[in-house]
Design a protein around this motif. Structure first.
Motif, mmCIF file in Angstrom:
data_model
loop_
_atom_site.group_PDB
_atom_site.id
_atom_site.type_symbol
_atom_site.label_atom_id
_atom_site.label_comp_id
_atom_site.label_asym_id
_atom_site.label_seq_id
_atom_site.Cartn_x
_atom_site.Cartn_y
_atom_site.Cartn_z
ATOM 1 N N GLU A 46 -6.489 6.019 3.067
ATOM 2 C CA GLU A 46 -5.230 5.281 2.926
ATOM 3 C C GLU A 46 -5.127 4.118 3.903
ATOM 4 N N THR B 153 1.901 2.170 -3.751
ATOM 5 C CA THR B 153 0.891 1.910 -4.784
ATOM 6 C C THR B 153 1.189 2.660 -6.079
ATOM 7 N N ASN C 287 -9.309 -6.377 -2.503
ATOM 8 C CA ASN C 287 -7.868 -6.337 -2.263
ATOM 9 C C ASN C 287 -7.136 -6.921 -3.468
ATOM 10 N N GLU D 164 -14.474 -4.368 0.737
ATOM 11 C CA GLU D 164 -13.200 -3.995 0.114
ATOM 12 C C GLU D 164 -12.839 -5.023 -0.949
ATOM 13 N N ALA E 200 0.816 -1.217 0.000
ATOM 14 C CA ALA E 200 0.000 0.000 0.000
ATOM 15 C C ALA E 200 0.848 1.264 0.000
ATOM 16 N N SER E 201 2.032 1.204 0.619
ATOM 17 C CA SER E 201 2.866 2.407 0.728
ATOM 18 C C SER E 201 3.518 2.798 -0.589
ATOM 19 N N THR F 176 -5.177 0.470 5.653
ATOM 20 C CA THR F 176 -4.982 -0.923 5.239
ATOM 21 C C THR F 176 -4.968 -1.807 6.474
ATOM 22 N N ARG G 146 -6.982 0.477 -4.459
ATOM 23 C CA ARG G 146 -6.328 1.117 -3.314
ATOM 24 C C ARG G 146 -6.951 2.455 -2.954
ATOM 25 N N ASP G 147 -7.649 3.060 -3.905
ATOM 26 C CA ASP G 147 -8.322 4.336 -3.659
ATOM 27 C C ASP G 147 -9.730 4.015 -3.164
ATOM 28 N N LYS G 148 -9.924 4.076 -1.854
ATOM 29 C CA LYS G 148 -11.188 3.609 -1.276
ATOM 30 C C LYS G 148 -12.405 4.369 -1.794
#
Length: 471
Positions: A307, A233, A425, A423, A230-231, A309, A261-263
């Motif tokens: 952001e 992306t 993933n 979500e 995630a850090s 996770t 990753r963009d909620k």
């Protein structure tokens, strides 16, 4: 006593098959002046262990059709210097494969070289011509004629043999999932290389886009499995996009990784596909707090950092006052967040569905630790076997498809009005779901990769006359 093989007559050109390479029909020029046979190949690269080296290459079996590409791989039996008809010497990889003509098959050695521009993409040298073959150099096609029609149908995929693949795993972590991907791939005879995503850099140009790593250009891979943290992306998606530009099959594409990753964007995608999810709201102005809370049905509600996770940055606000305090705190930190309806009946449990290809291959129920509404295993939750409903299965499949993901962990909540997607993933872990479900998820992923690595048929070209085909 062994029955001798029937005699064969070869002209100066014949139709042949190379079944071990997935080449059911090729025209070959018969050249008794050449010792070793040669095959037109491009993107020739060696790979694999030093004690059992292999070579990966591309074959264009139809002259003039660069859009038809058959990926091949074979063990290297030698590397030797070969002098071509124009007097130029080059070092070529030598492989052993099977030649089939008119029901007879025998092993031959073939050198790999770029024969682009030559009328024949294969040359049969005298080593390939057995004692019971006679050559009539003034004519051609004494043996049954094949045709290129096979490359225009799904038969080209069926003809492709299982072969060793060269696969890259984009990962910065030596964790269970990465180790399983390496272990399972190597058990199947593939070469699996773990590439640190942050050590990749990309060369962007129109003629030959490339990915470099530790000072060298990365080779061509049959498939890339992105495991993007995630850090990173943004950068990981850029590297994945570069592999897509080159033409490599990426299990998950860059667009799907970025969107998942963009909620906020992810929920907009789900809404656009009419896929059930908890009611969600988002606003930038602090003046909208009351309306924001009202849009999701009031407290209790979930406040979630965009952001976040693994359950981090997710807060349950049980009262309106608590919700206002959390929202105010997040805004004070200038953090982007959304608020979401709290599904009480889920009781701190969700269902993780593992989707590979277009199927749910495994599922597990995750339950939060005592007093914790979050069910993430990283937050102390526990996992157990679960039997999912047809509606839950279809919802998970639709969610993965909405993001264009070939591998996804889709998290569902069981609500009174049906399954709600929490979500999607794009880099789901294997450890919990493999142990709970008893399924070999890594093997199922390789089944999909091997299926996708098979060649695709190409469209026929039409000549100037209506209804007539060129090939």
């Amino acid at each position: 006593m062994k029955t001798p093989a029937p005699e064969l007559q070869f002209g100066w050109e014949e139709w042949v098959s190379l079944p071990n390479l997935g080449l059911p029909a090729m025209k070959a020029k018969v050249d008794t002046g050449a010792r070793t046979s040669a095959l037109h190949a491009t993107d020739i690269e060696s790979f694999g262990a030093a004690d059992a080296p292999q070579v990966r290459f591309m074959v264009h079996p139809i002259p003039g059709r660069e859009d038809l590409v058959i990926p091949c791989s074979a063990q290297i039996v030698d590397r030797r210097e070969v002098t071509s008809s124009n007097g130029e010497a080059e070092m070529r990889f030598v492989i052993s494969t099977t030649l089939s003509v008119n029901g007879q098959s025998w092993p031959i050695e073939v050198t790999l070289t770029d024969r682009r521009g030559m009328a024949s993409h294969m040359l049969l040298g005298r080593q390939a011509l057995l004692d019971h073959i006679t050559i009539v150099a003034t004519d051609r096609f004494f043996q049954p004629q094949l045709n290129y029609e096979v490359y225009h149908s799904k038969a080209v995929r069926e003809a492709a043999p299982n072969r060793a693949l060269r696969i890259a795993v984009l990962s910065r972590e030596n964790n269970y999932s990465t180790r399983r991907l390496v272990e399972e791939g190597e058990a199947r005879g593939h070469t699996v290389e773990v590439i640190d995503t942050t050590r990749c850099y990309i060369a962007i140009n129109a003629l030959a886009p490339e990915v470099h790593y530790d000072g060298k250009r990365l080779p061509h891979y049959d498939a890339v499995i992105p495991r993007i943290g995630a850090s990173i992306t943004g950068y990981g998606s850029a590297v994945t996009r570069q592999f897509e530009t080159i033409g490599t099959f990426c299990v998950n594409g860059s667009e799907g990784i970025t969107a998942s990753r963009d909620k906020l964007y992810a929920h907009q995608i789900l809404a656009g596909q009419r896929i059930g999810m908890p009611t969600t709201a988002f606003a930038a102005s602090p003046k909208d707090t009351d309306n924001l809370i009202g849009l999701v049905g009031g407290a209790p509600l979930i406040v979630k950092l965009l952001e976040s996770t693994q359950g981090k940055g997710v807060v349950l606000a049980e009262t309106k006052k608590a919700a206002e305090s959390v929202i105010s705190a997040f805004r004070g930190l200038k953090a982007s967040f959304l608020v979401q309806h709290f599904v009480k009946e889920a009781a701190g449990e969700d269902i993780r569905c593992m989707v590979i290809g277009s199927k749910v291959v495994a599922a597990m129920k995750r339950s939060g630790a005592d007093g914790d509404f979050r069910s993430n295993l990283h937050q102390g939750g526990t996992a157990s076997k679960v039997r999912i409903t047809k509606e839950e299965r279809e919802t998970a499949q639709r969610a993965a498809k909405a993001f264009g993901l070939n591998m996804a962990g889709v998290d569902l909540l069981r609500s009174e009005s049906g399954p709600k997607v929490l979500e999607v993933n794009s880099s789901p872990g294997f450890e919990g779901i493999e142990k709970v479900s008893g399924k070999n998820v890594a093997a199922l992923l390789y089944d999909e990769i091997e299926r996708r690595a098979r060649p695709r048929p190409i469209r026929r070209r039409r000549s100037g006359k209506a209804g007539s085909a060129e090939f």
